[in-house]
Every structure is written in structure tokens, then in C-alpha cells.
Design an enzyme around this catalytic site. Sequence first.
Site, PDB file in Angstrom:
ATOM      1  N   ASP A  84       0.763  -1.297  -0.083  1.00  0.00           N
ATOM      2  CA  ASP A  84       0.117  -0.121  -0.027  1.00  0.00           C
ATOM      3  C   ASP A  84       0.851   1.194   0.064  1.00  0.00           C
ATOM      4  O   ASP A  84       1.893   1.352   0.665  1.00  0.00           O
ATOM      5  CB  ASP A  84      -0.744  -0.031   1.226  1.00  0.00           C
ATOM      6  CG  ASP A  84      -2.256   0.917   1.200  1.00  0.00           C
ATOM      7  OD1 ASP A  84      -2.573   0.797  -0.156  1.00  0.00           O
ATOM      8  OD2 ASP A  84      -2.616   1.337   1.935  1.00  0.00           O
ATOM      9  N   HIS A 221      -9.795   3.895   1.559  1.00  0.00           N
ATOM     10  CA  HIS A 221      -8.922   4.200   2.463  1.00  0.00           C
ATOM     11  C   HIS A 221      -9.407   5.244   3.565  1.00  0.00           C
ATOM     12  O   HIS A 221     -10.305   5.828   3.388  1.00  0.00           O
ATOM     13  CB  HIS A 221      -7.685   5.088   1.859  1.00  0.00           C
ATOM     14  CG  HIS A 221      -6.908   4.197   0.789  1.00  0.00           C
ATOM     15  ND1 HIS A 221      -5.422   4.118   0.895  1.00  0.00           N
ATOM     16  CD2 HIS A 221      -7.234   3.342   0.030  1.00  0.00           C
ATOM     17  CE1 HIS A 221      -5.221   3.154  -0.055  1.00  0.00           C
ATOM     18  NE2 HIS A 221      -5.931   2.811  -0.680  1.00  0.00           N
ATOM     19  N   VAL A 244      -7.981  -0.980   6.956  1.00  0.00           N
ATOM     20  CA  VAL A 244      -8.011  -0.943   8.315  1.00  0.00           C
ATOM     21  C   VAL A 244      -6.682  -0.846   8.976  1.00  0.00           C
ATOM     22  O   VAL A 244      -5.898  -1.682   8.688  1.00  0.00           O
ATOM     23  CB  VAL A 244      -9.204  -1.930   8.990  1.00  0.00           C
ATOM     24  CG1 VAL A 244     -10.570  -1.736   8.569  1.00  0.00           C
ATOM     25  CG2 VAL A 244      -8.543  -3.314   8.702  1.00  0.00           C
TER      26      VAL A 244
END
Length: 293
Positions: A84, A221, A244
Site C-alpha cells: 500500500d 482508505h 483498516v
Amino acid sequence: MASSLPSNRAVKMLAAASAGHYGVLGVVSYNLETIIACIRAAEAKSSPLQILLFPWALKYSPLVVDFAAHAARSAKVPITVHMDHAQDPDIIKQASRILAADGTPAFDSIMVDMSHYEKEENLRRTRELVAWCHERGIAAEAEPGRIEGGEDGVKDTAELEGMITTAEEVDEFVGTGIDFLAPAFGNVHGEYHGVENIRLDYDRLDSIHKKAQGRVQIVLHGTNEFPPDIMRKCIDRGVTRINVNKLVLSEYNEYVAQNTGKVPLTQLMEKGTDLIQQACERWMDHIGSSGKA
């Protein structure tokens, strides 16, 4: 234009979530306890799962990536590994070259996050890096607009102006070849300082989903402090993966802060893992992924 990687595990997972109208947890993982806990939760709930690593993990030790990739492939349910907020092209290329023990890319998907650049540069770099990832069988994500704030392990964009995603940008970013789109519609990285301060533009999210439908999956997000009803509203408007962080780590963080040095390290790790697992299981129930593996 559907994904050019229909057999990619992450693409298949989120396509199934879209068809089934449920969410898939993307658990931000900093350590062994989190990876073990979210996998145990996925197996207990028969739920799909995505393990999220920031580029920090690669810099800290590639062994973290190796462990996550091995653990995901050894699980009893479908689990993928996602990098990410990869904001450096060199890191993206380095990550894409890492192979799991079975010879496939360790990362099933990578977020090509060029949102700290102005839009035209963001689009140009995104297009080039998406092609790089796709050549290696790795799905790609991008962020049209700019989601404000930062998290542990991610560059803070507080000095940059947040930019809401527009319908025009959906087409532009889909045109780069991405598989997943992370829109900005009032969500922020970091803290909202109270649920009353969460101000999401649901109409915008709905229009983004309709614009993108059948071409890319929508991922969410900036969920710190989100209650289940807000999460459900986002899923109803097309969100598939739900990132999360503190939603599943806050109880763990509090326990570790209060008990470090007071209980054996083994107990600290075991209890901490249990707390993360319990939080993940609750959220799998809330977002509808339980029983969907």
C-alpha cells in the site's frame, strides 16, 4: 474495460466482493502478531483477506514480505498480499521483483501512489508503473485526487492540498490501466477526532462507482473511527476492499502500552495477537465477508 489480469488473485477476490456486495478487509500489518492474527481471523470466519504492507516493511526487512507471502499461501482461505502507498518508483520495481516460494510475485497487488504529484505527472508516472506491474502479473491501484493526512509508515501529505476525486479523473485513471481505484470523497488518513467529524460525500462515491463499474474496483482508505453503519454505506456504493489500521490495532496498541515490562514477552505477544484477531473477526462480520471464502 475489465481488468487485464482476470486470473490475478487480488483481482478475483475483489471482483467476487463486488458481485456479492460485501467488503474485504485490507489489514495494515506492521509485525508478526498482526499477520498471524488477521489470518487466524480469516480462517475462523471463512473470510477472504488482504494483508497490507507499507514500503516501510521492505526497508525494515524483506523477511517481513517473505513471511507475509508464505503465510498467505499457506492459509486455508484466500489471502493476498498488497503493498500500500508505494510512492517511490524504485520501491515499486524492487517490490515487484520479490518472489514467493512458489515462484509467483510475493505481492499480488501494489498501490502506485503518485498522488503527491500534480495530476498530469501523477497520471504519467502511474501509467508507466502500472504497465511495469502488469508485465509481472501484479495488479495495480492508484489514487485520483489526494486523500489528506498520513499514517505510520506512509508519507504525510498534510503540506499538500487535499483534492476530491472527480468523474473526469475516474476516466483518466482507468485509462492508465489500473485495476483498483482509491477515491477521495471526504475520507482522510489519520484521525477524524470524533465520528461527528467524518463528512463523506456519498453521492460522489456513488457517482464514482457508477462511472468505474465494470472497469475497476473501488477501494476505501482512511477508515480510522468509522462505525459499522458508515462502512456499510460505503459498501452499498461500490467499495470492495476496506483498508483498516487502528480499527483493528487500537486495542492491541493500548494493551502493549499498558503491559510492556509488566508481563512476560510471550504473554504480551499472545494476548496482543488475540486482541487483533478478535477485532478482525468483528469487522469481517460487519462488512459481510464472513462465510465468503
